[in-house]
Design an enzyme around this catalytic site. Structure first.
Site, PDB file in Angstrom:
ATOM      1  N   THR A  46     -43.757  88.872  31.000  1.00  0.00           N
ATOM      2  CA  THR A  46     -43.219  89.658  32.109  1.00  0.00           C
ATOM      3  C   THR A  46     -43.078  91.132  31.742  1.00  0.00           C
ATOM      4  OG1 THR A  46     -41.018  88.939  31.415  1.00  0.00           O
ATOM      5  CG2 THR A  46     -42.029  87.750  33.232  1.00  0.00           C
ATOM      6  N   TYR A 109     -37.511  82.753  42.079  1.00  0.00           N
ATOM      7  CA  TYR A 109     -37.280  82.792  43.526  1.00  0.00           C
ATOM      8  C   TYR A 109     -37.083  81.421  44.156  1.00  0.00           C
ATOM      9  CZ  TYR A 109     -37.364  84.064  48.413  1.00  0.00           C
ATOM     10  OH  TYR A 109     -37.007  84.225  49.728  1.00  0.00           O
ATOM     11  N   TYR A 135     -39.849  79.422  28.739  1.00  0.00           N
ATOM     12  CA  TYR A 135     -39.150  80.709  28.798  1.00  0.00           C
ATOM     13  C   TYR A 135     -38.058  80.618  29.851  1.00  0.00           C
ATOM     14  CZ  TYR A 135     -38.556  85.828  29.344  1.00  0.00           C
ATOM     15  OH  TYR A 135     -38.061  87.113  29.419  1.00  0.00           O
ATOM     16  N   ARG A 140     -33.659  86.983  35.629  1.00  0.00           N
ATOM     17  CA  ARG A 140     -34.832  87.362  36.418  1.00  0.00           C
ATOM     18  C   ARG A 140     -35.256  86.271  37.397  1.00  0.00           C
ATOM     19  NH1 ARG A 140     -37.891  91.810  34.851  1.00  0.00           N
ATOM     20  NH2 ARG A 140     -37.131  92.889  32.991  1.00  0.00           N
ATOM     21  N   LYS A 164     -38.293  80.271  24.519  1.00  0.00           N
ATOM     22  CA  LYS A 164     -37.776  81.636  24.486  1.00  0.00           C
ATOM     23  C   LYS A 164     -36.541  81.633  25.377  1.00  0.00           C
ATOM     24  CE  LYS A 164     -38.847  86.434  25.744  1.00  0.00           C
ATOM     25  NZ  LYS A 164     -39.800  87.345  26.433  1.00  0.00           N
ATOM     26  N   ILE A 206     -38.740  87.186  20.539  1.00  0.00           N
ATOM     27  CA  ILE A 206     -39.838  87.831  21.263  1.00  0.00           C
ATOM     28  C   ILE A 206     -39.221  89.079  21.876  1.00  0.00           C
ATOM     29  CG2 ILE A 206     -41.494  87.669  23.145  1.00  0.00           C
ATOM     30  CD1 ILE A 206     -41.751  84.688  22.549  1.00  0.00           C
TER      31      ILE A 206
END
Length: 291
Positions: A46, A109, A135, A140, A164, A206
């Site tokens: 991202t 979303y 992840y 987000r 992650k 990361i």
């Protein structure tokens, strides 16, 4: 799995002022990061603004990155989205040449249930010829991959090798570390908490800030992994202000400002992201000059 111990960098995608991909800048960045001692790179996570790149741009960037890396470090491809069928199609069609794993963010979303998240990753795992790293980034995606779902996926699919984890929820991190199968990797997805996460058993980070400060970031992480937390503490504290400034007006705009100051690439981002304000840019430049 030792390929993913240490510092991975979620590399930014450099753009020219007109918004086109800057491949010279990307080449500069790749070489700068490898020279900075990082263990692996993540292409088009991202942080690479993958949401604003079309499929042909992504294919070209993945191929270019693998060609530039030439096996000097390990390489991960970011492939995710909120349409499971489309993600599975991309994973199945992905040219794996030069790549060691896929990193896939939980769907944003849609706000799926935990069963929906499980089935999403099940479909990816069953169609990937590469190991898969989960992840979790609720800030987000607006949905959390629970500890129970992470453990269930880790136990059910041998090619899901790690997560992650960027929830910032240490109760959840504790549960995963306690209950995970042996060898399943916990990777910090949040620069400010990498130090304490490694103390709990995480195998590295990361990183976003490592785009600009690969040597400082990777040195600190290696000290942590060697259980030399006293020595790592200074590096951790030295990075606090720079890290805060890199995220205060959104990522990756902040770290791109630092990269421009360092002469690696420009600071252009694609809408809906915008460059940081002049004030924040000035603060970032002052901080980067300290290093």
């Amino acid at each position: 799995m030792n390929k993913f111990y240490g510092t991975g960098i979620a590399i930014v995608t450099p753009f020219h002022a007109d918004g086109q991909v800057d491949y010279d800048g990307l080449k500069n960045l790749i070489n700068y990061l490898i020279d900075g001692g990082v263990e692996y790179l993540v292409s088009l996570g991202t942080t690479g603004e993958s949401a604003t790149l079309n499929s042909e741009e992504k294919k070209k960037i993945w191929a270019f990155t693998a060609d530039m890396v030439k096996g000097r470090v390990n390489l991960v491809a970011g492939i995710g989205g909120n349409n499971t069928a489309e993600v599975v199609e991309q994973v199945a069609a992905f040219d794996t040449t030069g790549y060691d794993a896929i990193l896939s963010a939980s769907p944003a979303y849609n706000k799926p249930t935990q069963e929906g998240i499980y089935q999403h990753y099940k479909a990816i795992a069953e169609n990937s010829s590469l190991p898969v790293i989960l992840y979790n980034v609720p800030g987000r995606t607006c949905s959390n991959v629970s500890a129970e779902t992470t453990i269930r996926l880790a136990r059910d699919f041998k090619n899901i090798i790690g997560i992650k984890e960027a929830s910032g929820n240490f109760d959840q991190i504790n549960q995963i570390m306690r209950d995970k199968p042996e060898g399943f990797l916990m990777i910090s997805g949040d620069d400010p908490v990498s130090f304490p996460m490694i103390a709990l058993g995480a195998v590295g980070v990361i990183s976003v800030i490592g785009n600009a400060l690969p040597r400082q970031t990777s040195d600190m992480i290696r000290l942590c992994l060697n259980n030399n937390f006293k020595a790592a503490q200074k590096g951790h504290y030295d990075l606090i202000d720079f890290t805060r400034l890199c995220f205060v007006e959104g990522s990756p705009a902040g770290v791109k400002t630092a990269l421009k100051q360092l002469g690696i690439c420009g600071d252009t981002v694609r809408l809906p992201l915008v460059q940081v304000s002049d004030y924040t840019a000035g603060q970032i430049i002052k901080e980067i000059q300290k290093f």
